[in-house]
Enzyme design. Structure first.
Site, mmCIF file in Angstrom:
data_model
loop_
_atom_site.group_PDB
_atom_site.id
_atom_site.type_symbol
_atom_site.label_atom_id
_atom_site.label_comp_id
_atom_site.label_asym_id
_atom_site.label_seq_id
_atom_site.Cartn_x
_atom_site.Cartn_y
_atom_site.Cartn_z
ATOM 1 N N ASP A 7 -10.267 2.830 2.028
ATOM 2 C CA ASP A 7 -10.489 2.245 3.360
ATOM 3 C C ASP A 7 -11.083 3.291 4.318
ATOM 4 O OD1 ASP A 7 -9.529 -0.307 2.771
ATOM 5 O OD2 ASP A 7 -7.452 0.248 3.216
ATOM 6 N N LYS A 49 0.813 -1.224 0.000
ATOM 7 C CA LYS A 49 0.000 0.000 0.000
ATOM 8 C C LYS A 49 0.850 1.280 0.000
ATOM 9 C CE LYS A 49 -4.259 -1.839 1.977
ATOM 10 N NZ LYS A 49 -5.333 -1.650 2.975
#
Ligand code: NAP
Length: 269
Positions: A100, A64
């Site tokens: 997210d 990420k």
């Protein structure tokens, strides 16, 4: 047909392909979604392939942050979190997003939990998932955010409303919300819990970002004490639908995430 994929190191237990399959089924759009496991030395090659041949990518552990140097642009949210879980390919330009954050806010709404002007506690706050949860909680308007780590010393508070503590500080702490972002309690270690039952019982609501098992020991303890509880499955669905909104360039009704969530829950039972 549109082409998407998730990249990560180990994806054996990933539900992402199932969620995006359900998305395409619910919306009637034609799209494919693959899982691509890779070692870090193959990341440059994969990112060139994505730029040439994919409409979008999702990114998971441990890439990420590692994908950021390969991108042309970062969304504001991705920059604040410092991590990217969704990449948009806009005519060969790769733009990094973090869905997210939205996924966690959607989970709070789904669970009927409001944290505005309230106090929240975040376990495992030094981890990857917690960075997005922290951003969402601050955006949702918490008045105080207690960041919990086994090693809190020397850590910088990202906002004046935050302070770092260790687990011992939780013994006398009452809060409106506790969020577990540690892997403690996840299958197969289903009898483990990140805090003692007495601590869970001091919280108004408890969110466990874990979704396997459906009810962790932490959630069981909190529910027994009368707290509102919710697991992390809706977050996983909502972040995926938000990624599709970015890729498709449109907004979907909340009912779409609700339908996908119900179908997924049935499938994984
Ligand atoms: P991680 O980086 O491996 O762990 C997060 C933090 O938890 C670590 O930085 C560590 O903090 C603490 N921790 C790790 N092992 C621990 C242990 N044995 N006891 C106490 N604390 C421990 O994991 P992550 O990638 O952030 O993911 C964390 C959890 O979030 C996972 O359970 C995952 O399933 C869940 N998740 C859910 C979603 C969703 O959409 N629902 C998305 C992403 C992740 P300290 O060392 O500072 O204590």
């Amino acid at each position: 047909m549109q082409g998407y994929a998730l990249i990560g190191h180990r994806l054996g237990h990933s539900l992402s392909m199932d969620i995006h399959r359900l998305f395409f089924d619910e919306t009637g759009l034609a799209g494919g979604y693959d899982l691509i496991e890779l070692d870090e030395d193959r990341l440059p090659e994969l990112m060139s392939f994505a730029r040439r041949s994919l409409d979008g990518l999702n990114v998971t552990i441990p890439y990420k942050r590692a994908v950021i140097p390969f991108l042309d642009e970062l969304s504001d949210t991705a920059r604040r979190v410092g991590a990217v879980n969704t990449i948009e390919n806009r005519d060969g330009r790769l733009i990094g997003h973090n869905t997210d954050v939205h996924g966690f806010s959607a989970l709070l709404e789904f669970g009927g939990i409001s944290v505005r002007d309230g106090c929240a506690v975040l376990l495992g706050a030094s981890g990857g998932a917690a960075r997005a949860v922290m951003t969402a909680l601050l955006d949702e308007g918490v008045s105080r955010l207690t960041l919990v780590s086994r090693n809190p010393n020397g850590r910088r508070a990202p906002d004046p409303r935050c302070e770092w503590v260790n687990y011992a500080a939780l013994n006398d702490m009452h809060a409106d919300l506790l969020v577990n972002c540690t892997p403690v309690g996840m299958y197969p270690n289903v009898h483990a819990t990140p805090v003692p039952e007495a601590v869970a019982a001091q919280m108004g609501a408890v969110v466990d970002t874990i979704y396997n098992p459906e009810e962790t020991m932490l959630l069981r303890h909190a529910k027994k004490a009368g707290a509102r509880t919710v697991n992390g499955l809706y977050m996983l669905v909502a972040q995926a639908v938000r990624a599709q909104e970015i890729w498709q360039g449109c907004a979907y009704e909340r009912a779409l995430s609700d339908h996908i969530y119900e179908r997924l829950k049935e499938e994984i039972k």
